[in-house]
Design an enzyme around this catalytic site. Structure first.
Site, PDB file in Angstrom:
ATOM      1  N   SER A  67       0.596  -1.220  -0.171  1.00  0.00           N
ATOM      2  CA  SER A  67      -0.051  -0.260  -0.239  1.00  0.00           C
ATOM      3  C   SER A  67       0.906   1.105   0.046  1.00  0.00           C
ATOM      4  O   SER A  67       1.815   1.499  -0.807  1.00  0.00           O
ATOM      5  CB  SER A  67      -1.197  -0.034   0.860  1.00  0.00           C
ATOM      6  OG  SER A  67      -1.584   0.828   0.766  1.00  0.00           O
ATOM      7  N   ASP A  75      -7.801  -5.965  -6.292  1.00  0.00           N
ATOM      8  CA  ASP A  75      -7.614  -4.896  -5.177  1.00  0.00           C
ATOM      9  C   ASP A  75      -7.989  -3.535  -6.666  1.00  0.00           C
ATOM     10  O   ASP A  75      -7.053  -3.293  -7.373  1.00  0.00           O
ATOM     11  CB  ASP A  75      -6.257  -4.848  -4.591  1.00  0.00           C
ATOM     12  CG  ASP A  75      -5.861  -4.013  -4.403  1.00  0.00           C
ATOM     13  OD1 ASP A  75      -6.692  -2.465  -3.362  1.00  0.00           O
ATOM     14  OD2 ASP A  75      -4.820  -3.779  -3.641  1.00  0.00           O
ATOM     15  N   HIS A 120      -5.829  -6.888  -1.302  1.00  0.00           N
ATOM     16  CA  HIS A 120      -5.343  -5.766  -1.491  1.00  0.00           C
ATOM     17  C   HIS A 120      -3.773  -6.923  -0.081  1.00  0.00           C
ATOM     18  O   HIS A 120      -3.279  -6.972   0.270  1.00  0.00           O
ATOM     19  CB  HIS A 120      -5.603  -4.745  -0.348  1.00  0.00           C
ATOM     20  CG  HIS A 120      -4.643  -3.931  -0.511  1.00  0.00           C
ATOM     21  ND1 HIS A 120      -4.233  -2.684  -1.589  1.00  0.00           N
ATOM     22  CD2 HIS A 120      -4.342  -2.375   1.109  1.00  0.00           C
ATOM     23  CE1 HIS A 120      -3.889  -1.429  -0.905  1.00  0.00           C
ATOM     24  NE2 HIS A 120      -3.872  -1.818   0.561  1.00  0.00           N
TER      25      HIS A 120
END
Length: 388
Positions: free
Chosen positions: A74, A326, A351
């Site tokens: 991320s 994602d 994710h």
């Protein structure tokens, strides 16, 4: 990471980002005003990591000549990639998982993110995304009267009842964020990343959302059942709190400030290619809000200036991994740029699934991705050892 560290005989170091957790440069004053927040930038964070690596090399026995690899998911994945770009003498390579380094400026269309969320719900079950799409009008109808607002408050078991049409907008934003979060954590096994959830939570939620043609009230009762699975899977919540979309505090305050300065990621919806109400990207609204909150204005093109946008082919040894489920893959690198800037796409991954521990329920695609990632790491390590 834990599994791989063992395999590679590596030391795992988790470096806390400045202004998050306990790393507060000005203690309790750190968030008091924007003067104290000037030092909260990705560049400063990278410099911290460079200094930390040097420190560890001089203080940990045997680490002096050890090659270092940056790993993150991320925002952490963005930092990992940028760390390799900016400090190639400090890290020999980087694994950037679910890192939306291109979700800036006009590098990618602003609507792709929400269309991926929608596709997840389309795959989740027949009628699912259509039910969500129809729910917005149902809320709009009901929120036009006091009785309707009252009905919504009790149906959704809200901790603080809706009083105005503006409150209804908050309800819709909260629901939207819930659908987005479900798409992000659509893992193949029970997990507890943002909330405790069952395996494949999007499919579980879609079991409540099969019939988009229902009347407003019946439809919204089903929507409540669906979000209740996200917020109350443990069965412990007596009411649902719209100010919370993740029980885990991931350091919202710091991130809001970063989104108001350099992390400006354009997003939009059109209600055609996605299941959300149309909303254009409005930079001016963001700018005013940021000025009101922090006394700062966002700089939409700064990240492009400092990290190169799509013009990064001069760098090397970065693996970009992205999950097909994602929404953040919208801003990710999903095709190879050079033979050492490599993209790995995990069709059944949400994710940064590849960074999570191995699990018997892992799909084949993530097992293969991890094997490939380790293969690249071994190459980088080998090459670094030879250069000493």
């Amino acid at each position: 990471m834990w599994d791989v560290a063992e395999e590679l005989n590596a030391m795992l170091v988790f470096a806390e980002h400045r202004y998050y957790g306990e790393s507060l440069p000005f203690g309790n004053e750190s968030f008091s005003d924007s003067r104290h927040l000037n030092y909260l930038t990705s560049e400063q964070a990278l410099a911290d990591f460079a200094v930390l690596v040097e420190y560890l090399k001089t203080t940990v026995a045997g680490a002096r000549y050890s090659p270092v690899i940056a790993i993150g998911g991320s925002y952490g994945g963005m930092l990992a990639a940028w760390f390799r770009m900016k400090y190639p003498h400090v890290v020999v390579g980087a694994l950037a998982a679910s890192a939306p380094i291109w979700q800036f400026g006009d590098l990618v269309p602003c609507g792709t993110y929400f269309s991926i969320v929608t596709n997840d719900f389309k795959k989740g079950g027949t009628g699912c995304s259509e039910s969500i799409w129809n729910s917005w009008n149902a809320i709009n109808h009901l929120s036009s009267t006091d009785a309707g607002l009252q009905w919504l408050s009790s149906t959704f078991h809200l901790c603080s009842p809706l009083k105005t049409v503006q409150d209804a907008v908050t309800l819709k934003n909260w629901l939207s964020e819930t659908w987005v979060n479900l798409a992000m954590v659509n893992y193949p096994y029970k997990a507890d990343f943002l909330q405790p959830l069952p395996a494949w939570p999007v499919q579980e939620v879609c079991k409540f959302l099969k019939d988009p043609s229902l009347s407003d009230k019946l439809l919204l009762q089903n929507v409540f059942q669906a979000v209740n699975l996200y917020y109350n899977y443990s069965g412990k919540a007596s009411c649902l709190d719209m100010s919370e979309t993740a029980t885990k505090n991931l350091g919202q305050l710091g991130w809001y400030y970063q989104a108001c300065t350099e992390m400006v990621m354009p997003m939009c919806t059109d209600g055609v290619n996605d299941m959300f109400e149309p909303q254009k990207w409005d930079f001016d609204v963001l700018s005013e809000e940021c000025y009101r909150l922090w006394g700062v204005r966002p700089r939409p093109s700064w990240i492009l200036s400092v990290y190169g946008g799509k013009n990064i082919s001069s760098h090397s040894n970065i693996v970009f991994s992205n999950g097909g489920l994602d929404p953040w893959s919208a801003g990710g690198v999903t095709q190879n740029i050079t033979d050492s800037l490599v993209a790995i796409v995990i069709p059944d991954g949400a994710h940064h699934l590849d960074l999570r521990s191995r699990n018997p329920l892992d799909p084949k695609s993530v097992q293969q991705a991890r094997a490939l990632e380790v293969c690249y790491m071994k190459q980088w390590i080998e090459k670094a050892r030879h250069s000493h």
